[in-house]
Scaffold this motif. Structure first.
Motif, short mmCIF file in Angstrom:
data_model
loop_
_atom_site.label_atom_id
_atom_site.label_comp_id
_atom_site.label_asym_id
_atom_site.label_seq_id
_atom_site.Cartn_x
_atom_site.Cartn_y
_atom_site.Cartn_z
N LEU A 201 -40.30 -44.85 3.26
CA LEU A 201 -40.61 -45.63 4.46
C LEU A 201 -40.24 -47.07 4.13
CD1 LEU A 201 -41.73 -45.45 7.35
CD2 LEU A 201 -43.96 -46.12 6.45
N LEU A 202 -39.20 -47.54 4.78
CA LEU A 202 -38.63 -48.86 4.47
C LEU A 202 -39.02 -49.86 5.56
CD1 LEU A 202 -36.57 -50.75 2.92
CD2 LEU A 202 -34.82 -49.80 4.45
N HIS A 203 -39.94 -50.76 5.21
CA HIS A 203 -40.27 -51.80 6.18
C HIS A 203 -39.07 -52.72 6.35
CE1 HIS A 203 -41.32 -56.01 6.99
NE2 HIS A 203 -41.96 -55.45 7.99
N GLU B 13 -49.58 -52.21 6.28
CA GLU B 13 -49.38 -51.22 7.35
C GLU B 13 -48.31 -50.19 6.93
OE1 GLU B 13 -51.11 -50.44 9.70
OE2 GLU B 13 -49.94 -49.63 11.37
N THR B 14 -47.30 -50.67 6.20
CA THR B 14 -46.25 -49.75 5.72
C THR B 14 -46.85 -48.74 4.74
OG1 THR B 14 -44.72 -51.61 5.91
CG2 THR B 14 -43.91 -49.65 4.77
N ALA B 15 -47.68 -49.22 3.83
CA ALA B 15 -48.32 -48.33 2.85
C ALA B 15 -49.24 -47.34 3.57
CB ALA B 15 -49.12 -49.15 1.85
N ARG B 16 -49.97 -47.83 4.54
CA ARG B 16 -50.92 -46.97 5.27
C ARG B 16 -50.19 -45.84 6.01
NH1 ARG B 16 -53.24 -45.95 9.94
NH2 ARG B 16 -51.91 -47.31 11.19
N ILE B 17 -49.12 -46.22 6.73
CA ILE B 17 -48.36 -45.21 7.48
C ILE B 17 -47.65 -44.25 6.52
CG2 ILE B 17 -46.38 -44.89 9.06
CD1 ILE B 17 -48.61 -45.99 10.63
N ALA B 18 -47.11 -44.80 5.43
CA ALA B 18 -46.40 -43.95 4.45
C ALA B 18 -47.36 -42.90 3.89
CB ALA B 18 -45.83 -44.82 3.33
N LYS B 19 -48.56 -43.32 3.59
CA LYS B 19 -49.55 -42.39 3.05
C LYS B 19 -49.94 -41.34 4.11
CE LYS B 19 -52.56 -40.90 0.09
NZ LYS B 19 -52.14 -40.33 -1.19
N TYR C 201 -42.26 -42.66 -1.05
CA TYR C 201 -42.25 -44.08 -1.46
C TYR C 201 -42.37 -44.97 -0.23
CZ TYR C 201 -40.28 -42.93 -6.11
OH TYR C 201 -40.07 -42.45 -7.36
N PHE C 202 -42.77 -46.21 -0.47
CA PHE C 202 -42.66 -47.25 0.56
C PHE C 202 -42.11 -48.51 -0.10
CE2 PHE C 202 -46.09 -50.44 -0.02
CZ PHE C 202 -46.83 -49.84 -1.04
N THR C 203 -41.44 -49.33 0.72
CA THR C 203 -41.00 -50.66 0.25
C THR C 203 -40.61 -51.51 1.46
OG1 THR C 203 -39.72 -51.82 -1.45
CG2 THR C 203 -38.50 -50.24 -0.12
N PRO D 58 -46.45 -44.28 -4.30
CA PRO D 58 -45.53 -45.13 -5.06
C PRO D 58 -44.82 -46.21 -4.23
CG PRO D 58 -45.20 -42.82 -5.61
CD PRO D 58 -46.10 -42.85 -4.41
N TYR D 59 -44.77 -47.40 -4.80
CA TYR D 59 -44.05 -48.52 -4.20
C TYR D 59 -42.70 -48.62 -4.90
CZ TYR D 59 -42.76 -53.33 -3.07
OH TYR D 59 -42.09 -54.45 -2.64
#
Ligand code: SF4
Length: 209
Positions: A24-26, A120-126, A132-134, A162-163
């Protein structure tokens, strides 16, 4: 810490394992995402997450969203990159940066802004089960990559996902994003995004006149 090297090691490891994980790429805008998508699309199944409550005015926000979608649809069709838009509620940004309005670009207001978008990116990714998110943000020479990665690491621990460490401006990433913006005729704004950065830029421009 050389975050580009950390990213290269992660990619090397994934290739050895023969894996192409989801990411998930912000993204803050089409120009910044152009190089990142070009670089990472072969190694990750990417969903671009457009979550930017900091952007003002609404017309600017809408224009950046449309450019983001147009870039994905025209330049990255072979990679099946998907797009997800977050909730646009500018009030959440103004509340988060209350008291920091006068900070210059690159100061503590920006760190709060980075964290709001990465959280918010981490939350949605989870929530949606990404690997991964970044964020694309480290591509800008005006963004603090050290701080972005520090926040990413902290959120990675908090949300247990994971980030992907990165410093996309390295290896001429920023230069390449300008070339790609020209190639795809992308709208490139002259201010970061919030009303404060817009005023700062207008002030700088007026001194030049
Ligand atoms: S200048 Fe950019 S990073 Fe800093 S608060 Fe404004 S929009 Fe966010």
């Amino acid at each position: 810490m050389n975050y580009q090297k950390v990213l290269e090691k992660t990619i090397e490891m994934l290739q050895k394992e023969g894996r192409k994980p989801t990411l998930l790429l912000h993204s803050c805008c089409a120009p910044c995402s152009s190089y990142v998508l070009e670089y990472l699309s072969s190694f990750f199944e990417i969903t671009v997450f457009y979550f930017n409550p900091n952007i003002s005015p609404v017309s600017e926000y809408k224009m950046r969203v449309e450019e983001q979608k147009r870039l994905i649809e025209t330049a990255f069709t072979q990679y099946n990159v998907t797009f997800l838009e977050g909730v646009y509620e500018p009030v959440t940004f103004y509340t988060a940066v209350k008291g920091l309005e006068q900070e210059p670009e690159g100061g503590s207001r920006c760190f709060v802004c980075y964290e709001q978008r990465l959280r918010e990116t981490a939350r949605i990714a989870k929530e949606q089960g990404f690997d991964y998110f970044t964020t694309t943000l480290s591509i800008s020479p005006l963004k603090n990559a050290e701080k972005l990665n520090e926040i990413g690491k902290r959120l990675s621990e908090e949300y247990e996902i994971p980030y992907l460490f990165s410093d996309f401006k390295k290896k001429n990433g920023y230069k390449r994003s300008i070339e790609l913006s020209k190639e795809y005729d992308l709208y490139r704004q002259n201010f970061c995004g919030c009303v404060y950065s817009k005023l700062e830029r207008e002030k700088e421009d007026s001194y030049k006149k």
